[in-house]
Write a protein that holds these residues in place. Structure first.
Motif, mmCIF file in Angstrom:
data_model
loop_
_atom_site.group_PDB
_atom_site.id
_atom_site.type_symbol
_atom_site.label_atom_id
_atom_site.label_comp_id
_atom_site.label_asym_id
_atom_site.label_seq_id
_atom_site.Cartn_x
_atom_site.Cartn_y
_atom_site.Cartn_z
ATOM 1 N N ILE A 120 -16.117 -6.279 6.604
ATOM 2 C CA ILE A 120 -16.831 -4.894 6.206
ATOM 3 C C ILE A 120 -16.833 -4.719 4.788
ATOM 4 O O ILE A 120 -16.017 -5.185 3.831
ATOM 5 N N LEU A 121 -18.009 -4.355 4.637
ATOM 6 C CA LEU A 121 -18.481 -4.060 2.910
ATOM 7 C C LEU A 121 -18.669 -2.413 2.904
ATOM 8 O O LEU A 121 -19.186 -1.706 3.749
ATOM 9 N N PHE A 122 -17.977 -1.804 1.796
ATOM 10 C CA PHE A 122 -18.229 -0.415 1.687
ATOM 11 C C PHE A 122 -18.175 0.238 0.385
ATOM 12 O O PHE A 122 -17.376 -0.526 -0.514
ATOM 13 N N ALA A 123 -19.163 1.015 0.032
ATOM 14 C CA ALA A 123 -19.201 1.613 -1.381
ATOM 15 C C ALA A 123 -18.633 2.902 -1.280
ATOM 16 O O ALA A 123 -19.151 4.103 -0.640
ATOM 17 N N PRO A 124 -17.478 2.943 -1.694
ATOM 18 C CA PRO A 124 -16.612 4.361 -1.475
ATOM 19 C C PRO A 124 -17.020 5.611 -2.414
ATOM 20 O O PRO A 124 -17.207 5.425 -3.393
ATOM 21 N N ILE A 125 -17.630 6.627 -1.670
ATOM 22 C CA ILE A 125 -18.176 7.596 -2.354
ATOM 23 C C ILE A 125 -17.218 8.402 -3.418
ATOM 24 O O ILE A 125 -17.680 8.590 -4.543
ATOM 25 N N VAL A 126 -16.021 8.381 -3.111
ATOM 26 C CA VAL A 126 -14.693 8.646 -4.007
ATOM 27 C C VAL A 126 -13.690 7.763 -3.884
ATOM 28 O O VAL A 126 -13.553 7.019 -2.936
ATOM 29 N N GLU A 127 -12.597 8.064 -4.862
ATOM 30 C CA GLU A 127 -11.751 6.782 -5.140
ATOM 31 C C GLU A 127 -10.677 6.934 -4.003
ATOM 32 O O GLU A 127 -10.155 5.972 -3.717
ATOM 33 N N SER A 128 -10.180 8.261 -3.508
ATOM 34 C CA SER A 128 -9.197 8.500 -2.577
ATOM 35 C C SER A 128 -9.389 8.719 -1.131
ATOM 36 O O SER A 128 -10.670 8.912 -0.819
ATOM 37 N N GLY A 129 -8.442 8.608 -0.325
ATOM 38 C CA GLY A 129 -8.643 8.970 1.077
ATOM 39 C C GLY A 129 -8.890 7.858 1.946
ATOM 40 O O GLY A 129 -9.393 7.989 3.037
ATOM 41 N N TRP A 130 -8.556 6.544 1.495
ATOM 42 C CA TRP A 130 -9.002 5.326 2.530
ATOM 43 C C TRP A 130 -8.014 4.799 3.047
ATOM 44 O O TRP A 130 -8.134 3.701 3.887
ATOM 45 N N ASP A 131 -6.950 4.852 2.627
ATOM 46 C CA ASP A 131 -5.487 3.929 2.905
ATOM 47 C C ASP A 131 -5.275 3.903 4.686
ATOM 48 O O ASP A 131 -5.332 2.948 5.308
ATOM 49 N N GLY A 132 -5.670 4.956 5.119
ATOM 50 C CA GLY A 132 -5.617 5.150 6.546
ATOM 51 C C GLY A 132 -6.592 4.196 7.428
ATOM 52 O O GLY A 132 -6.184 3.346 8.149
ATOM 53 N N VAL A 133 -7.709 4.355 7.087
ATOM 54 C CA VAL A 133 -8.888 3.419 8.003
ATOM 55 C C VAL A 133 -8.482 2.177 7.160
ATOM 56 O O VAL A 133 -9.024 1.049 8.440
ATOM 57 N N LEU A 134 -8.356 1.797 6.244
ATOM 58 C CA LEU A 134 -8.342 0.424 5.675
ATOM 59 C C LEU A 134 -6.998 -0.165 6.214
ATOM 60 O O LEU A 134 -7.080 -1.393 6.621
ATOM 61 N N SER A 135 -5.887 0.519 6.748
ATOM 62 C CA SER A 135 -4.998 0.118 7.232
ATOM 63 C C SER A 135 -5.362 -0.431 8.530
ATOM 64 O O SER A 135 -4.960 -1.698 9.278
ATOM 65 N N GLU A 136 -6.139 0.386 9.501
ATOM 66 C CA GLU A 136 -6.268 0.169 10.757
ATOM 67 C C GLU A 136 -7.405 -1.289 10.602
ATOM 68 O O GLU A 136 -7.054 -2.115 11.582
ATOM 69 N N ALA A 137 -8.265 -1.333 9.605
ATOM 70 C CA ALA A 137 -9.040 -2.739 9.486
ATOM 71 C C ALA A 137 -8.006 -3.837 9.168
ATOM 72 O O ALA A 137 -8.472 -4.924 9.697
#
Ligand code: GYE
Length: 362
Positions: A120-137
């Motif tokens: 998975i490659l991704f350009a995060p529009i903002v810095e925070s709020g990603w831990d949940g989905v990244l833990s799933e990955a």
């Protein structure tokens, strides 16, 4: 998607997923149910592909790429650079345009996990709020490489690494240009700055601002002050709105209260073009009545620089694709990559011989 010869395109509620594959055909499926069907079909196809391909090592690599949107020529160039580099490696790309919404990016990342992409490659529009989905990955064993903007997380194991622009240095370079341009200012003289930042809570906006302000406070001898700062969300329309409102609220002048605005620091060329439109409409000469420093290096901004309507354009290099694919191959072969990798970047300003400058290509 512009420029892509063959691609699968799936609309996932309000989000487009483009499947870019060699020899592929274009599907237009317009609702979530069909998308789910496609997810099941894709998974079963991958099973079949596994049966068909003699050597499983030759199974095509599929990367999921969640992009922020297409808000600027810079972004479009960044997207094309990554997809073209992936295609030249023979990778299949599942491309998702989030249309500037974090929830669309999270949904796309989840769909990549369902499709069991290889990376998975991704350009995060903002810095925070990603831990949940990244833990799933992470649980799914899918490596993630962050591109362009950074994320803020306590769990560094959630991503394999980052590659993109050095936004902190870009802010510092913008300030260094001003220190050079106003080196002859006499003691006691001051210059007032209006800063129009990019998307709030994006690492790019935060780091450009921090680099800019730290450099001026350390080396400006108190001669520069940011008297007003507002987010333009990296959008041309917002850059135009902000300047138009300031001029309208201050009797047709570019000032805040009693303080004249001497310098505008705009975090990207798209907003800067909107700013120029507003200044022209207000009869204020950009580049002379007010000094303007921009970031990105889009051709349209370089053209304005050559016309003396901008004073400095700090390059933010969108061409990440080739370096990124080297990182992808390392990760896919089980190797480690650096926590942070940066692309080379330049600066163009009124002190340069701009006639030698090649076309920017974006
Ligand atoms: O400066 C701007 C885009 O994150 C560096 O995002 C990127 C910025 C770029 O909207 O044009």
């Amino acid at each position: 998607m512009a420029g892509q010869k063959n691609c699968f395109r799936i609309t996932f509620a309000t989000m487009d997923l483009h499947f870019v594959k060699r020899g592929g055909i274009i599907f237009y499926m317009k609702n979530v149910v069909l998308t789910f069907f496609f997810a099941v079909m894709l998974c079963s196809c991958r099973e079949k592909q596994a049966e068909i391909v003699e050597n499983p090592l030759e199974k095509p690599t599929i990367v999921g790429f969640s992009q922020i949107g297409s808000e600027s020529s810079w972004r479009t160039c960044n997207t094309n650079s990554i997809i073209r580099a992936a295609e030249s490696e023979g990778f299949q790309v599942v491309y998702a345009d989030a249309e500037q919404k974090q929830e669309n990016q999270i949904r796309a990342l989840r769909s990549f996990i369902v499709y069991r992409v290889d990376a998975i490659l991704f350009a995060p529009i903002v810095e925070s709020g990603w831990d949940g989905v990244l833990s799933e990955a992470k649980e799914a064993g899918i490596p993630v490489i962050v591109v362009d903007r950074k994320i803020r997380t306590k769990d560094k194991s959630l991503v394999a690494g980052f590659i993109g622009e050095n936004a902190l240095e870009e802010g510092q370079k913008a300030a260094e240009f001003l220190l050079k341009k106003y080196a002859d200012m006499s003691d006691g003289e001051k210059r007032n700055i209006l800063e129009i930042t990019g998307t709030a809570d994006s690492s790019t906006a935060k780091e450009r601002s921090r680099g800019f302000r730290e450099m001026l406070s350390e080396h400006g001898n108190g001669r520069f002050s940011v008297i007003f700062c507002e987010s333009g969300d990296f959008l041309r329309s917002r850059g135009n709105e902000i300047i138009s409102q300031i001029i309208a609220y201050n009797g047709g002048e570019l000032k805040i209260g009693t303080k004249k605005i001497d310098i505008i620091f705009s975090h990207n060329d798209a907003m800067t073009l909107g700013i120029l439109d507003a200044l022209d409409k207000g009869g204020i000469a950009p580049g002379s009545d007010v000094t303007i420093v921009s970031v990105d290096g889009e051709q349209s901004a370089i053209n304005e620089l050559k016309r003396g309507r901008l004073n400095c354009v700090v390059e933010c290099n969108p061409r990440t694709g080739e370096q990124l694919m080297k990182l992808v191959k390392t990760v896919l072969s089980g190797g480690e990559i650096p926590a942070e990798s940066y692309v080379d970047e330049d600066l163009f300003c009124e002190f340069d011989n701009l006639t030698l400058l090649e076309g920017r290509g974006y």
